[in-house]
Write a protein that holds these residues in place. Structure first.
Motif, short mmCIF file in Angstrom:
data_model
loop_
_atom_site.label_atom_id
_atom_site.label_comp_id
_atom_site.label_asym_id
_atom_site.label_seq_id
_atom_site.Cartn_x
_atom_site.Cartn_y
_atom_site.Cartn_z
N PRO A 49 0.83 -1.21 0.00
CA PRO A 49 0.00 0.00 0.00
C PRO A 49 0.87 1.26 0.00
O PRO A 49 1.71 1.45 0.89
N LEU A 50 0.67 2.11 -1.00
CA LEU A 50 1.52 3.28 -1.17
C LEU A 50 1.01 4.50 -0.42
O LEU A 50 1.81 5.36 -0.02
N GLY A 51 -0.30 4.59 -0.23
CA GLY A 51 -0.87 5.76 0.43
C GLY A 51 -0.26 6.05 1.79
O GLY A 51 0.13 7.20 2.07
N ARG A 88 -5.24 9.40 -4.11
CA ARG A 88 -4.20 8.52 -4.63
C ARG A 88 -2.83 9.13 -4.32
O ARG A 88 -2.72 10.06 -3.52
N ASN A 91 3.45 9.15 -8.46
CA ASN A 91 4.71 8.44 -8.60
C ASN A 91 5.74 9.50 -8.99
O ASN A 91 5.84 9.90 -10.15
N GLU A 117 -1.64 0.62 -12.53
CA GLU A 117 -1.02 1.63 -11.67
C GLU A 117 -2.00 2.76 -11.35
O GLU A 117 -1.99 3.30 -10.24
N SER A 118 -2.87 3.09 -12.30
CA SER A 118 -3.77 4.23 -12.10
C SER A 118 -4.80 4.00 -11.01
O SER A 118 -5.46 4.95 -10.57
N ARG A 119 -4.94 2.78 -10.55
CA ARG A 119 -5.88 2.52 -9.45
C ARG A 119 -5.45 3.26 -8.18
O ARG A 119 -6.29 3.75 -7.43
N THR A 120 -4.16 3.33 -7.96
CA THR A 120 -3.65 3.97 -6.73
C THR A 120 -2.76 5.18 -6.99
O THR A 120 -2.41 5.89 -6.05
N VAL A 121 -2.42 5.41 -8.27
CA VAL A 121 -1.50 6.49 -8.62
C VAL A 121 -2.19 7.45 -9.57
O VAL A 121 -2.80 7.03 -10.56
#
Length: 268
Positions: A49-51, A88, A91, A117-121
């Motif tokens: 998880p990047l958030g 989001r 990157n 990638e666009s789901r979270t970025v």
């Protein structure tokens, strides 16, 4: 100009990855490099998880990299994640040192090969160049390398070398595509192309996440004619190269593709 490509394997621990940056910056400075280039996702690897990990450019992680760059007198370029307004993340390729501190938000998101990638970025929208001692450098990130227009746009903005950070996905034919695309974008833009990727986790004794692009290694430098100048293997390593900036002018006189461009044909 001397540039160090610091091919590392990031983990999900930003503090551990910061130690990798410190070691790479020290080595780059010791070898007289003006620039230390690290991969995309240097701050934290993909597949987590990047958030919760994202920080602004004035946050602790980027500020620590800024201090390292200042202490060693080099420009450091390293991938991180910053918060986006819609919840989001961006990157972001951090560019810091030598009186610079800014970020490039990746424009082209990796919605391919089963990864979204666009789901979270969130996508960026603005090409970025940075001056270093009178030389203009462009920056780009991973999947961007499949889109020639960004690289010619960077050349239009004065870039003579383009720094690309990547965390390339593994798979059949992917190394060949990586090498071909790096060389092609160098030739399209008649710039030096310095592409630093994440090392292959397997070469670091780690198990790669099969659902995320975590790197294959093979950081590559191509000259403005599209010839491969230098390359690393799959494992973590540092590649220090001297690039002849005069070759850019020579190539652009012989192959004036930037001048000869016409508007693309558009179908009705």
């Amino acid at each position: 100009m001397r540039v160090a490509l610091c091919q590392i394997t990031s983990t999900d621990d930003p503090q551990a990855n910061l130690k990798e940056v410190e070691a790479g910056v020290r080595r780059a400075a010791a070898e007289g490099a003006a620039v230390a280039l690290f991969p995309e996702a240097t701050m934290a690897c993909f597949g987590v998880p990047l958030g919760p990990l994202a920080e602004p450019l004035d946050g602790p992680w980027a500020s620590a990299v800024r201090e390292l760059a200042a202490a060693h007198g080099v420009l450091v370029v390293a991938g991180m994640f910053t918060p986006a307004p819609d919840g989001r993340v961006f990157n972001t390729l951090l560019v810091t040192g030598r009186d610079q501190h800014l970020g490039y938000d990746k424009i082209h998101l990796f919605d391919a090969f089963g990864f979204t990638e666009s789901r979270t970025v969130a996508p960026g929208s603005t090409p970025v160049t940075v001056p270093v001692g009178g030389t203009v450098l462009g920056v780009a990130t991973c999947y961007d390398v499949r889109f020639p227009g960004l690289f010619t746009a960077l050349a239009d903005r004065g870039a003579v070398a383009i720094l690309l950070g990547a965390s390339w996905g593994a798979g059949e034919g992917k190394r060949e595509q990586w090498e071909l695309l790096v060389r092609a974008r160098a030739l399209d833009s008649t710039c030096w192309l310095l592409a630093c990727g994440q090392a292959n986790p397997l070469a670091s004794g780690l198990t790669p996440n099969p659902k995320a692009p975590t790197g294959i290694g093979y950081s590559t430098v191509a000259d403005p004619t599209g010839r491969m100048h230098a390359q690393l293997g799959a494992e973590p390593d540092t590649l220090v190269v001297d690039i002849d900036l005069g070759l850019v002018d020579q190539t652009r006189k012989v192959i004036p593709v930037l001048v000869n461009r016409r508007e693309p044909f558009r179908g009705s």
